[in-house]
Design a protein around this motif. Structure first.
Motif, mmCIF file in Angstrom:
data_model
loop_
_atom_site.group_PDB
_atom_site.id
_atom_site.type_symbol
_atom_site.label_atom_id
_atom_site.label_comp_id
_atom_site.label_asym_id
_atom_site.label_seq_id
_atom_site.Cartn_x
_atom_site.Cartn_y
_atom_site.Cartn_z
ATOM 1 N N LYS A 14 0.848 -1.186 -0.282
ATOM 2 C CA LYS A 14 0.242 -0.215 0.085
ATOM 3 C C LYS A 14 0.728 1.278 0.168
ATOM 4 O O LYS A 14 0.298 2.507 -0.269
ATOM 5 N N VAL A 15 2.283 1.242 0.466
ATOM 6 C CA VAL A 15 2.853 2.191 0.363
ATOM 7 C C VAL A 15 3.973 2.280 -0.761
ATOM 8 O O VAL A 15 5.124 2.932 -0.897
ATOM 9 N N GLY A 16 4.177 1.306 -1.650
ATOM 10 C CA GLY A 16 4.884 1.167 -2.617
ATOM 11 C C GLY A 16 6.079 -0.022 -2.686
ATOM 12 O O GLY A 16 6.878 -0.113 -3.522
ATOM 13 N N GLY A 17 5.980 -0.953 -1.576
ATOM 14 C CA GLY A 17 6.475 -2.121 -1.296
ATOM 15 C C GLY A 17 7.546 -1.930 -0.255
ATOM 16 O O GLY A 17 7.706 -1.024 0.365
ATOM 17 N N ALA A 18 8.360 -2.807 -0.381
ATOM 18 C CA ALA A 18 9.541 -2.976 0.911
ATOM 19 C C ALA A 18 10.798 -1.946 0.910
ATOM 20 O O ALA A 18 11.145 -1.473 1.925
ATOM 21 N N ALA A 19 10.654 -1.493 -0.258
ATOM 22 C CA ALA A 19 11.769 -0.403 -0.345
ATOM 23 C C ALA A 19 11.299 0.855 0.326
ATOM 24 O O ALA A 19 12.359 1.653 0.411
ATOM 25 N N MET A 20 10.019 0.917 0.538
ATOM 26 C CA MET A 20 9.644 2.178 1.135
ATOM 27 C C MET A 20 9.866 2.190 2.501
ATOM 28 O O MET A 20 9.307 2.996 3.372
ATOM 29 N N ILE A 21 10.055 0.943 3.481
ATOM 30 C CA ILE A 21 10.000 0.704 4.655
ATOM 31 C C ILE A 21 11.377 1.083 5.203
ATOM 32 O O ILE A 21 12.362 0.148 4.918
ATOM 33 N N ALA A 22 11.483 1.901 5.978
ATOM 34 C CA ALA A 22 12.917 2.069 6.730
ATOM 35 C C ALA A 22 13.234 1.080 7.543
ATOM 36 O O ALA A 22 14.306 0.698 8.056
ATOM 37 N N ALA A 23 12.165 0.565 8.639
ATOM 38 C CA ALA A 23 12.460 -0.305 9.797
ATOM 39 C C ALA A 23 11.135 -0.785 9.994
ATOM 40 O O ALA A 23 10.162 -0.548 9.813
ATOM 41 N N ILE A 24 11.546 -1.913 10.991
ATOM 42 C CA ILE A 24 10.320 -2.586 11.668
ATOM 43 C C ILE A 24 10.358 -2.278 13.175
ATOM 44 O O ILE A 24 11.429 -2.444 13.648
ATOM 45 N N GLY A 25 9.020 -2.110 13.775
ATOM 46 C CA GLY A 25 9.077 -1.878 15.289
ATOM 47 C C GLY A 25 8.247 -3.119 15.563
ATOM 48 O O GLY A 25 7.212 -3.420 15.016
ATOM 49 N N ILE A 26 8.480 -3.612 16.616
ATOM 50 C CA ILE A 26 7.401 -4.821 17.197
ATOM 51 C C ILE A 26 7.083 -4.620 18.402
ATOM 52 O O ILE A 26 8.011 -4.391 19.366
ATOM 53 N N THR A 27 5.639 -4.617 18.823
ATOM 54 C CA THR A 27 5.344 -4.689 20.134
ATOM 55 C C THR A 27 4.441 -5.841 20.490
ATOM 56 O O THR A 27 3.670 -6.299 19.288
ATOM 57 N N ASN A 28 4.144 -6.146 21.650
ATOM 58 C CA ASN A 28 3.392 -7.608 21.955
ATOM 59 C C ASN A 28 2.903 -7.447 23.294
ATOM 60 O O ASN A 28 3.139 -6.994 24.229
ATOM 61 N N GLN A 29 1.897 -8.586 23.334
ATOM 62 C CA GLN A 29 1.161 -8.842 24.363
ATOM 63 C C GLN A 29 2.501 -9.480 25.351
ATOM 64 O O GLN A 29 3.027 -10.244 25.175
ATOM 65 N N ARG A 30 2.524 -8.936 26.751
ATOM 66 C CA ARG A 30 3.827 -9.552 27.479
ATOM 67 C C ARG A 30 3.174 -10.678 28.261
ATOM 68 O O ARG A 30 2.031 -10.899 28.530
ATOM 69 N N GLU A 31 4.433 -11.179 28.634
ATOM 70 C CA GLU A 31 3.988 -12.399 29.458
ATOM 71 C C GLU A 31 3.542 -13.690 28.882
ATOM 72 O O GLU A 31 3.826 -14.712 29.702
ATOM 73 N N THR A 32 3.139 -13.802 27.844
ATOM 74 C CA THR A 32 2.748 -14.753 27.242
ATOM 75 C C THR A 32 3.988 -15.449 26.620
ATOM 76 O O THR A 32 4.972 -14.998 26.122
ATOM 77 N N VAL A 33 3.862 -16.997 26.934
ATOM 78 C CA VAL A 33 5.039 -17.794 26.610
ATOM 79 C C VAL A 33 4.923 -18.625 25.468
ATOM 80 O O VAL A 33 3.769 -19.300 25.319
ATOM 81 N N ILE A 34 5.817 -18.908 24.507
ATOM 82 C CA ILE A 34 5.911 -19.692 23.551
ATOM 83 C C ILE A 34 7.267 -20.629 23.542
ATOM 84 O O ILE A 34 8.258 -20.284 24.226
#
Length: 489
Positions: free
Chosen positions: A65-85
């Motif tokens: 939607k913004v023109g592909g991966a070339a337009m992505i400077a970086a990834i940030g990840i946030t998550n439900q805490r304490e859940t275990v895998i």
């Protein structure tokens, strides 16, 4: 020019991918619901493979939607805490369902550790209490009850992690890292230490070798596999959801406080570089770690907030949508004496009563949907008031409360919070500050801004303010009614 930040926001009931421009404006988003598994009373599980597959699908939906991966400077990840895998490092396959943060199955182990006299030392070192909420006892349960997990530990192929760790493993093709905010929620990291503590691991019964390397929350942390999105994208932000919301609310100076009303409700006050020591059963946690330097927060965690409205909708049919609660609450002048104690998953801070159960008191033939909906919203202010008293007793009174999360869009509830807490409440126009905070960390980590403070100033939007208007006698009457219902629960 690569100016967009891709945020992977993996929550309790859904997972999302959100694309932010460098000024904090949301450019695109995609969301998919997660299947909730309740195999026994008090047990809550997720399918770890589903978490990864749906998160990846959301990312692949928004990137074009913004023109592909070339337009992505970086990834940030946030998550439900304490859940275990738990997964196998060699095959990458999950070894069991994920145990979700709401799960209460490890209460017997927590009682055993408390009765053995370990809680005071654990709290001093980790900032946490011995409660099933936290990750470490979930890992121990898997070791004791899942043969595949035990076998992988014996073979040296076991990986334990919280959700961001699982996503990074899959995004990178095998890196096993966790950020300091999530690590601080496990019972396995001393707040004064850089990595997981072997003594705490031995106490809880978790193999130290199965845990991830603890890293900063912002900076050059990892890169995705090129084949996933067409190019390797740097991962420059990792953060637990409540710390992300605190950053997203720009609570970057000591004393600033935010409350997030999502599935649960979580209040954090910035404590600067001082490790919190609560005498009122609040929690100490890592707020940020950048370039190896930490700031801390004191936290109060309520287990049931938006999930109460979800229960009214899905289980009782009281409302057809969450937004309907505001209309119903405004349609009556009060609850008719009805009080809801939303202890459907036990009581969190400052009570920490895992055995408590939900209660609706004051019912009469006059009680209808409107009274129940209003009582559910009032419960948010009641629970938050309990936290405010505990924070004040620890020397951290709130002058203003910044709120966010899905429930914060409810203006009736926002005003009720201000009235019951007797402090101004500020709500950003963009209430999804968890994702925005992850974007701020990733943007500064990628060098789009020189530091986190600058990123927060540039990316934070406008605010709506709610000032208190309730008189003291009305406030006291409600709190007295709440105290009676709470005692009964």
């Amino acid at each position: 020019m690569a100016d967009y930040i891709l945020v992977l926001d993996e929550g309790t009931t859904s997972t999302r991918a959100m694309l932010f421009a460098r000024d904090g404006v949301l450019a695109a988003s995609a969301q998919k619901d997660l299947t909730q598994h309740y195999p026994k009373g008090g047990w809550v599980e997720h399918d770890a493979a589903e978490i990864w597959e749906k998160t990846l699908a959301c990312a692949n939906e928004v990137i074009p939607k913004v023109g592909g991966a070339a337009m992505i400077a970086a990834i940030g990840i946030t998550n439900q805490r304490e859940t275990v895998i738990a997964w196998d490092k060699e095959t990458g396959e999950p070894l069991s369902r994920a145990i979700v943060w709401q799960d209460r199955r490890t209460e017997p182990l927590c009682i055993e550790l408390r009765q053995a006299g370990h809680e005071a030392d654990v709290q001093k070192r980790t900032g946490l209490l011995l409660d099933p909420y936290f990750s470490g006892t979930k890992m121990r349960w898997m070791m004791d009850n899942v043969p595949e997990v035990r076998a992988a530990a014996q073979q040296g192929t076991l990986a334990f992690g919280t959700v961001e760790s699982w996503l990074v493993f899959n995004l990178t093709g095998g890196e096993h890292i966790t950020d300091a905010s999530n690590a601080s929620r496990t019972l396995l990291m001393d707040l004064s230490g850089a990595q997981f503590d072997e003594g705490l691991c031995d106490l809880i019964g978790v193999p130290h070798a199965a845990l991830a390397k603890v890293v900063d929350m912002s900076g050059a942390l990892a890169h995705t596999q090129p084949a996933l999105f067409g190019r390797a994208i740097p991962i420059t932000g990792l953060v637990g959801d409540q710390q992300a919301a605190t950053v997203g609310q720009a609570c970057l100076s000591p004393g600033q406080t935010k409350a997030t009303y999502g599935t649960g409700a979580f209040v954090l006050t910035n404590q600067g570089d001082t490790i919190p020591r609560s005498a009122n059963r609040l929690l100490g946690t890592v707020l940020t770690q950048i370039n190896g330097e930490r700031t801390y927060a004191i936290e109060g965690s309520v287990f049931v907030a938006g999930s109460l409205v979800k229960w009214l909708r899905d289980s009782l049919g009281i409302v057809e949508s969450a937004s309907q609660t505001e209309e119903l609450a405004r349609s009556v002048t009060d609850t008719g004496g009805v009080t809801i104690v939303p202890a459907l998953a036990g009581l969190g801070a400052p009570h920490w009563r895992a055995e408590a159960r939900g209660l609706i008191s004051g019912l009469s033939f006059a009680t209808g949907k409107a009274e129940l909906a209003r009582a559910a919203l009032e419960a948010m202010a009641h629970q938050t008031h309990d936290l405010a008293q505990a924070f004040a007793a620890d020397g951290t009174s709130w002058e203003t409360l910044r709120i966010d999360g899905g429930m914060a869009a409810n203006s009736w509830m926002s005003q009720d919070l201000a009235d019951m807490l007797d402090v101004p409440v500020e709500r950003p126009d963009f209430v999804e500050t968890t994702a925005l905070g992850a974007a701020m960390l990733a943007a500064s980590g990628a060098g789009l801004y020189p530091d986190l403070k600058t990123a927060a100033e540039a990316m934070r939007g406008q605010l709506t303010r709610f000032d208190p208007h309730l008189d003291d006698s009305a406030r006291s009457a409600r709190l007295e009614r709440w105290a009676k219902a709470l005692a009964a629960a």
